[in-house]
Design a protein around this motif. Structure first.
Motif, short mmCIF file in Angstrom:
data_model
loop_
_atom_site.label_atom_id
_atom_site.label_comp_id
_atom_site.label_asym_id
_atom_site.label_seq_id
_atom_site.Cartn_x
_atom_site.Cartn_y
_atom_site.Cartn_z
N GLY A 38 0.82 -1.21 0.00
CA GLY A 38 0.00 0.00 0.00
C GLY A 38 0.85 1.25 0.00
N LEU A 39 1.90 1.25 0.80
CA LEU A 39 2.80 2.39 0.85
C LEU A 39 3.49 2.60 -0.49
CD1 LEU A 39 4.19 4.62 2.45
CD2 LEU A 39 5.86 2.93 3.21
N ARG A 41 2.30 1.78 -3.41
CA ARG A 41 1.30 2.33 -4.35
C ARG A 41 1.13 3.83 -4.13
NH1 ARG A 41 -1.38 -2.50 -3.21
NH2 ARG A 41 -2.66 -1.47 -1.66
N VAL A 42 1.08 4.25 -2.88
CA VAL A 42 0.93 5.68 -2.57
C VAL A 42 2.13 6.46 -3.07
CG1 VAL A 42 0.88 7.35 -0.65
CG2 VAL A 42 -0.62 5.35 -0.61
N GLN A 43 3.33 5.92 -2.83
CA GLN A 43 4.54 6.61 -3.30
C GLN A 43 4.57 6.70 -4.83
OE1 GLN A 43 7.43 4.12 -1.37
NE2 GLN A 43 7.64 5.50 0.38
N ARG A 46 2.12 9.33 -5.91
CA ARG A 46 2.64 10.67 -5.62
C ARG A 46 3.66 11.09 -6.69
NH1 ARG A 46 4.43 10.70 -0.01
NH2 ARG A 46 2.27 11.24 0.41
#
Length: 64
Positions: A38-39, A41-43, A46
């Protein structure tokens, strides 16, 4: 001469606890992997948003 462990009343319980502990460990590892994914994917999102924003700024600068 081979060594054979002594089988007693506690042996099935100990084996069962080891299996349960392994299952709990696998669940924790899976949860950790979900959080890491999940992290990531967020990075990635961004970075994509930052690149899109930079492209937009350049396009606006060329118009002005």
């Amino acid at each position: 001469m081979s060594f054979l462990p002594t089988w007693n009343v506690d042996t099935p319980f100990i084996h069962e606890e080891l299996v349960r502990d392994r299952i709990r460990t696998l669940h924790r590892e899976a949860e950790h992997q979900r959080l890491v994914s999940g992290l990531q994917r967020v990075q990635r999102a961004r970075r994509q948003a930052e690149r899109a924003s930079a492209r937009l700024r350049h396009a606006i600068a060329r118009l002005g």
